[in-house]
Design a protein around this motif. Structure first.
Motif, PDB file in Angstrom:
ATOM      1  N   SER A 110       0.834  -1.202   0.000  1.00  0.00           N
ATOM      2  CA  SER A 110       0.000   0.000   0.000  1.00  0.00           C
ATOM      3  C   SER A 110       0.866   1.249   0.000  1.00  0.00           C
ATOM      4  CB  SER A 110      -0.898   0.049   1.245  1.00  0.00           C
ATOM      5  OG  SER A 110      -1.704  -1.089   1.365  1.00  0.00           O
ATOM      6  N   ILE A 111       0.342   2.294  -0.634  1.00  0.00           N
ATOM      7  CA  ILE A 111       1.007   3.593  -0.560  1.00  0.00           C
ATOM      8  C   ILE A 111      -0.055   4.680  -0.461  1.00  0.00           C
ATOM      9  CG2 ILE A 111       1.173   3.811  -3.089  1.00  0.00           C
ATOM     10  CD1 ILE A 111       3.838   5.341  -2.597  1.00  0.00           C
ATOM     11  N   GLU A 112       0.192   5.650   0.420  1.00  0.00           N
ATOM     12  CA  GLU A 112      -0.722   6.787   0.573  1.00  0.00           C
ATOM     13  C   GLU A 112      -0.405   7.836  -0.490  1.00  0.00           C
ATOM     14  OE1 GLU A 112      -1.553   6.709   5.389  1.00  0.00           O
ATOM     15  OE2 GLU A 112      -0.112   8.140   4.563  1.00  0.00           O
ATOM     16  N   ARG A 133      -1.933  -1.579  -3.942  1.00  0.00           N
ATOM     17  CA  ARG A 133      -3.020  -0.955  -3.171  1.00  0.00           C
ATOM     18  C   ARG A 133      -2.717   0.531  -2.986  1.00  0.00           C
ATOM     19  NH1 ARG A 133      -4.565   0.154   2.169  1.00  0.00           N
ATOM     20  NH2 ARG A 133      -6.789  -0.211   2.583  1.00  0.00           N
ATOM     21  N   ILE A 134      -3.673   1.360  -3.382  1.00  0.00           N
ATOM     22  CA  ILE A 134      -3.538   2.807  -3.237  1.00  0.00           C
ATOM     23  C   ILE A 134      -4.507   3.290  -2.163  1.00  0.00           C
ATOM     24  CG2 ILE A 134      -3.786   5.045  -4.364  1.00  0.00           C
ATOM     25  CD1 ILE A 134      -1.466   3.458  -5.474  1.00  0.00           C
ATOM     26  N   SER A 135      -4.016   4.128  -1.249  1.00  0.00           N
ATOM     27  CA  SER A 135      -4.862   4.749  -0.239  1.00  0.00           C
ATOM     28  C   SER A 135      -4.843   6.259  -0.476  1.00  0.00           C
ATOM     29  CB  SER A 135      -4.361   4.422   1.170  1.00  0.00           C
ATOM     30  OG  SER A 135      -5.196   4.999   2.148  1.00  0.00           O
ATOM     31  N   ASN A 174      -8.317   2.423  -1.583  1.00  0.00           N
ATOM     32  CA  ASN A 174      -8.954   2.898  -0.362  1.00  0.00           C
ATOM     33  C   ASN A 174      -9.134   4.411  -0.440  1.00  0.00           C
ATOM     34  OD1 ASN A 174      -9.689   3.031   2.597  1.00  0.00           O
ATOM     35  ND2 ASN A 174      -7.789   4.211   2.630  1.00  0.00           N
ATOM     36  N   LEU A 175     -10.215   4.891   0.148  1.00  0.00           N
ATOM     37  CA  LEU A 175     -10.413   6.321   0.340  1.00  0.00           C
ATOM     38  C   LEU A 175     -10.490   6.607   1.829  1.00  0.00           C
ATOM     39  CD1 LEU A 175     -13.153   7.175  -2.340  1.00  0.00           C
ATOM     40  CD2 LEU A 175     -10.654   7.219  -2.592  1.00  0.00           C
ATOM     41  N   HIS A 203     -12.268  -0.080  -0.493  1.00  0.00           N
ATOM     42  CA  HIS A 203     -12.088   0.040   0.952  1.00  0.00           C
ATOM     43  C   HIS A 203     -12.357   1.487   1.356  1.00  0.00           C
ATOM     44  CE1 HIS A 203      -9.892   0.251   4.811  1.00  0.00           C
ATOM     45  NE2 HIS A 203      -9.846  -1.066   4.837  1.00  0.00           N
ATOM     46  N   LEU A 204     -12.910   1.676   2.544  1.00  0.00           N
ATOM     47  CA  LEU A 204     -13.131   3.009   3.084  1.00  0.00           C
ATOM     48  C   LEU A 204     -12.641   3.064   4.524  1.00  0.00           C
ATOM     49  CD1 LEU A 204     -16.705   3.733   1.730  1.00  0.00           C
ATOM     50  CD2 LEU A 204     -14.729   5.207   1.348  1.00  0.00           C
ATOM     51  N   SER A 205     -11.882   4.096   4.844  1.00  0.00           N
ATOM     52  CA  SER A 205     -11.466   4.352   6.217  1.00  0.00           C
ATOM     53  C   SER A 205     -12.114   5.656   6.651  1.00  0.00           C
ATOM     54  CB  SER A 205      -9.947   4.468   6.333  1.00  0.00           C
ATOM     55  OG  SER A 205      -9.317   3.242   6.011  1.00  0.00           O
ATOM     56  N   THR A 206     -12.808   5.641   7.775  1.00  0.00           N
ATOM     57  CA  THR A 206     -13.554   6.817   8.238  1.00  0.00           C
ATOM     58  C   THR A 206     -13.049   7.202   9.619  1.00  0.00           C
ATOM     59  OG1 THR A 206     -15.309   5.457   9.219  1.00  0.00           O
ATOM     60  CG2 THR A 206     -15.589   6.118   6.925  1.00  0.00           C
TER      61      THR A 206
END
Length: 402
Positions: A110-112, A133-135, A174-175, A203-206
């Motif tokens: 993953s990378i932000e 995976r992209i965040s 992911n967002l 994917h969602l991170s809240t």
């Protein structure tokens, strides 16, 4: 020859380590460069410069050489700062360093990325090196709250960046969304969630806005221009807990949701108290029975990585298996699937008898409607309990000692 108390402690510790099976290993890389500082961000960052970027790469090369992984890597997470601020040539150099490690066949990498820093050239480099995976840090689709949070890109850039990521063909996206901005209503939060769902990320991170010291948002709080409202925050949490699963996103942790097969493996790895090595200034490590945090200063970190120099850590401690097991319970309770005491005891080679006080504590939570239990010793928090998970974590007793 007589051995000192310290030598005996080292022998005991090494025996404990040797007796435990090697856990899965992850890597975390902190890329500290950021062109602007968001008002809520407390992560270590530096303004990018040619000298600073070169110092970062030299330090990273030395750190990887001094602290190489001792086994294959299952997950990689690249955070910041803004890793996407690096230009394509620098991203290529960075990815080559990551790929110098022995990656498992089925790894997650993953990378932000920030919307304003995404373009097809950078994405081609990342995809070509195996990032899967992209965040993307969206935070909000509302320009008013975007300005309140110190986000400088226009809303349209979010859509452009997201389409570029999808066109590049990454396996998972992911967002990140943030709620609790000053003046934000529940209707505003629903609008953000609805707009995110239109994009259909995997994917969602809240996350709830937190007021970290040394941030512009904390200054507003201290000046009375913003306030903390736990009841309002609970409403935001509970709305997402109902809304997102109803639209195909399974909640697997207090703040995280995913389509089937897209839960963040690096997150699960970390919360399960497996091992990871952190590289870069301010990066944290949990490895070989110890935890440490690199100094949050680019030049001091890089200088400490030179041969013959002693690395500088902001924090460093050696932990016993009982302490890792305690944290596995603490973080495990944040996950919807909950925890299994027998499984955690086995993971850390501990007797289940050591968990007696924790078991009593969790049984009390069951009686109060804050947790549910499946025999013999599996527990998970109810919705009411998840709202109070931070307080529950503070009250969680340690493992019994004899």
């Amino acid at each position: 020859m007589n051995q000192t108390g310290e030598d005996l402690d080292t022998l005991v510790l090494n025996k404990e380590r040797a007796g435990r099976k090697k856990l899965a290993l992850g890597l975390y890389f902190h890329v500290p460069f950021c062109s602007t500082t968001c008002d809520f961000c407390a992560f270590y960052q530096e303004k990018p410069s040619k000298k600073g970027i070169e110092s970062y790469f030299r330090g990273l090369e030395m750190e990887l050489s001094r602290f190489p992984p001792d086994r294959s890597i299952s997950t990689i997470f690249v955070g910041g700062g803004t890793p996407g601020l690096l230009q394509p040539d620098d991203l290529d150099r960075f990815c080559n360093l990551v790929n110098s490690a022995d990656l498992e066949k089925d790894y997650e990498w993953s990378i932000e990325l920030a919307p304003s820093e995404i373009n097809p050239e950078k994405l081609d480099v990342l995809k070509g090196h195996g990032v899967n995976r992209i965040s993307m840090g969206v935070q909000t689709f509302n320009p008013i709250f975007m300005d309140a949070l110190g986000r400088k890109h226009p809303v349209e850039k979010i859509y452009q960046a997201y389409q570029s990521i999808r066109d590049a063909g990454f396996q998972s996206v992911n967002l990140d969304l943030l709620f609790g901005a000053p003046g934000q209503s529940l209707k505003d939060w629903e609008s953000d969630l609805a707009q995110a769902l239109e994009l259909q990320p995997d994917h969602l991170s809240t996350y709830c806005l937190t007021f970290e010291e040394d941030t512009a948002m904390f200054l507003r709080l201290s000046q009375g221009k913003a306030k903390i409202d736990p009841e309002r925050e609970a409403e935001f949490y509970e709305f997402a807990w109902n809304y997102l699963p109803a639209h195909g996103y399974e909640q697997y942790e207090v703040s995280n949701y995913a389509k089937t097969g897209h839960a963040c493996r690096h997150n699960l790895h970390t919360w399960g108290m497996h091992e990871w090595i952190g590289y870069g200034p301010s990066a944290c490590t949990q490895y070989q029975g110890a935890r440490r945090k690199n100094i949050a200063n680019l030049e001091s970190w890089a200088e400490g990585m030179k041969a013959g120099n002693q690395p500088t850590y902001m924090e460093e401690e050696t932990l016993k298996p009982e302490e890792f097991a305690h944290d596995a319970i603490l973080f495990g309770l944040r996950m919807n699937q909950g925890i299994s005491i027998p499984t955690i005891a086995q993971q850390f080679d501990l007797s289940q008898n050591l968990f007696s006080e924790i078991g009593k504590f969790l049984d009390r939570l069951v009686g109060e409607g804050l947790a549910s239990k499946e025999e013999p010793s599996d527990y998970s928090l109810t919705g009411k309990g998840r709202i109070l998970c931070d307080a529950i974590a503070c009250d969680l007793p340690g493992l019994t000692t004899f």
